[in-house]
Design a protein around this motif. Structure first.
Motif, PDB file in Angstrom:
ATOM      1  N   PHE A  75      34.908  38.359  42.827  1.00  0.00           N
ATOM      2  CA  PHE A  75      36.065  38.803  42.263  1.00  0.00           C
ATOM      3  C   PHE A  75      35.837  39.907  41.419  1.00  0.00           C
ATOM      4  CE2 PHE A  75      33.589  35.842  39.683  1.00  0.00           C
ATOM      5  CZ  PHE A  75      34.025  35.999  38.279  1.00  0.00           C
ATOM      6  N   GLY A  76      37.018  40.162  40.531  1.00  0.00           N
ATOM      7  CA  GLY A  76      37.271  41.634  39.954  1.00  0.00           C
ATOM      8  C   GLY A  76      35.879  41.724  38.953  1.00  0.00           C
ATOM      9  N   HIS A 128      43.665  31.974  40.335  1.00  0.00           N
ATOM     10  CA  HIS A 128      43.494  33.587  40.242  1.00  0.00           C
ATOM     11  C   HIS A 128      42.119  34.056  41.159  1.00  0.00           C
ATOM     12  CE1 HIS A 128      43.630  37.686  38.544  1.00  0.00           C
ATOM     13  NE2 HIS A 128      42.332  37.468  38.640  1.00  0.00           N
ATOM     14  N   SER A 132      42.015  36.815  44.393  1.00  0.00           N
ATOM     15  CA  SER A 132      41.313  38.198  43.778  1.00  0.00           C
ATOM     16  C   SER A 132      40.331  38.628  44.624  1.00  0.00           C
ATOM     17  CB  SER A 132      41.153  37.998  42.266  1.00  0.00           C
ATOM     18  OG  SER A 132      40.441  36.902  41.988  1.00  0.00           O
ATOM     19  N   GLU A 134      37.471  40.846  46.223  1.00  0.00           N
ATOM     20  CA  GLU A 134      37.110  42.302  46.361  1.00  0.00           C
ATOM     21  C   GLU A 134      36.840  42.729  47.622  1.00  0.00           C
ATOM     22  OE1 GLU A 134      35.561  44.240  42.639  1.00  0.00           O
ATOM     23  OE2 GLU A 134      37.581  43.309  43.150  1.00  0.00           O
ATOM     24  N   GLY A 240      42.947  37.755  35.232  1.00  0.00           N
ATOM     25  CA  GLY A 240      43.540  38.725  35.354  1.00  0.00           C
ATOM     26  C   GLY A 240      44.394  39.360  34.281  1.00  0.00           C
TER      27      GLY A 240
END
Length: 253
Positions: A75-76, A128, A132, A134, A240
Motif C-alpha cells: 500500500f501507499g 482503505h 489502495s 501499489e 489516505g
C-alpha cells in the motif's frame, strides 16, 4: 515454483515463500476466514467449495514441514502488510504485521491462533488498504482479496451499515457461493456490541490511531519507535489522510 520471501526483521530460522498464487482458489479464502475467524470444521460444500480441496488447503496452510506461506498487501508510500502462516511443530498461528524497508522493525497488527492478539485494524483503515494497491508492487492487487486477507484483524465498535454488504461482496468475488455469502459475512463480523467492542482514537503527538482493547498490539501506536515523519507517512498510508490535507491546503484547488 516457491519464490522465497525475505523479511529481515522476522524469524531468522524460518523459510518463507510467496503464496499469493493461492488467492486464485476459493478453497483458500474459505480456509483463511474459517481458520482465523470461524470454525474450520464446517462443511465446505455449504459455501460452494469442494470438500476435498478445502481439506487439502487446510492441511497445506498448517503444514509445519513446509515453508511458511506469506501473502502481501502493498500500500501507499512503499509500505506492505503481511499475513504469515507460521507453523511450528506444536503450534500454528497466522501473524499480521506491516513493514517499511526504512524502519528496521515490524509494526504488529496481531495474530490468530492459540496466543491470539488483536484487533489490528479499524474499518476505515481496512477498506482503505483494500482499495489502495501499489502498481507494480509484489503481492495482492485485487481489492476483494486484500480485504478478506486482512479481515481477521478488524475490530470496530461502530461498523457502518455497508460493512455486511462489502464483506459479502468480497466473499462472492473470491469464489464463495452467492447463496451463502450473506450468512458467512454476518458470522464473520459478529453481532455488534458498542459497549464492549474496540474503539479507535488518535491521541497525543502520534498521528496513528490506537485501540481501546487490552488485547490489541495497537494499544500503542503502530510501529512504535519509528521517526515522526515515518509515523506521519504510515498514518497517511493507512487512512489516505494526506490527500485530504493537500485538498485543504490554502490556495489549493
Amino acid at each position: 515454483m516457491n519464490v522465497p520471501v525475505h523479511i529481515p526483521e522476522y524469524f531468522e530460522d524460518c523459510e518463507l515463500v510467496a503464496a499469493e498464487g493461492l488467492a486464485r482458489d476459493p478453497a483458500f479464502w474459505l480456509a483463511h476466514v474459517l481458520l482465523t475467524m470461524g470454525d474450520p470444521g464446517e462443511q465446505a460444500s455449504r459455501y460452494g467449495v469442494d470438500e476435498a480441496a478445502y481439506q487439502d488447503m487446510v492441511e497445506r496452510l498448517g503444514d509445519a514441514g513446509q515453508p511458511w506461506p506469506v501473502l502481501r498487501v502493498p500500500f501507499g508510500g512503499g509500505h506492505t502488510a503481511y499475513a504469515v502462516y507460521a507453523n511450528f511443530e506444536d503450534q500454528s498461528d497466522v501473524e499480521f504485521f506491516v513493514r517499511h524497508p526504512a524502519w528496521g522493525r515490524l509494526g504488529h497488527l496481531g495474530q490468530c491462533g492459540a496466543d491470539g492478539a488483536g484487533p489490528g485494524l479499524p474499518w476505515a483503515e481496512l477498506v482503505h488498504l483494500a482499495g489502495s494497491a501499489e502498481e507494480g508492487a509484489e503481492g495482492l492487487s485485487d481489492a476483494s482479496q486484500r480485504l478478506l486477507l486482512l479481515l481477521p484483524m478488524l475490530g470496530e465498535a461502530d461498523l457502518p451499515g455497508e460493512a455486511l454488504g462489502t464483506v459479502a461482496g468480497a466473499l462472492s468475488r473470491c469464489g464463495i457461493s452467492p447463496d451463502a455469502v450473506g450468512e458467512l459475512a454476518a458470522a464473520l463480523l459478529g453481532d455488534p456490541d458498542p459497549a464492549h467492542d474496540p474503539r479507535w482514537t488518535v491521541t497525543g503527538g502520534n498521528p496513528i490511531a490506537v485501540c481501546s482493547s487490552r488485547y490489541s498490539p495497537r494499544q500503542l501506536p503502530l510501529a512504535l519507535g519509528i521517526t515522526a515523519p515515518q509515523s506521519q507517512a504510515l498514518a497517511d498510508a493507512l487512512t489516505g489522510s494526506q490527500t485530504h490535507r493537500q485538498a485543504r491546503r490554502p490556495g489549493s484547488a
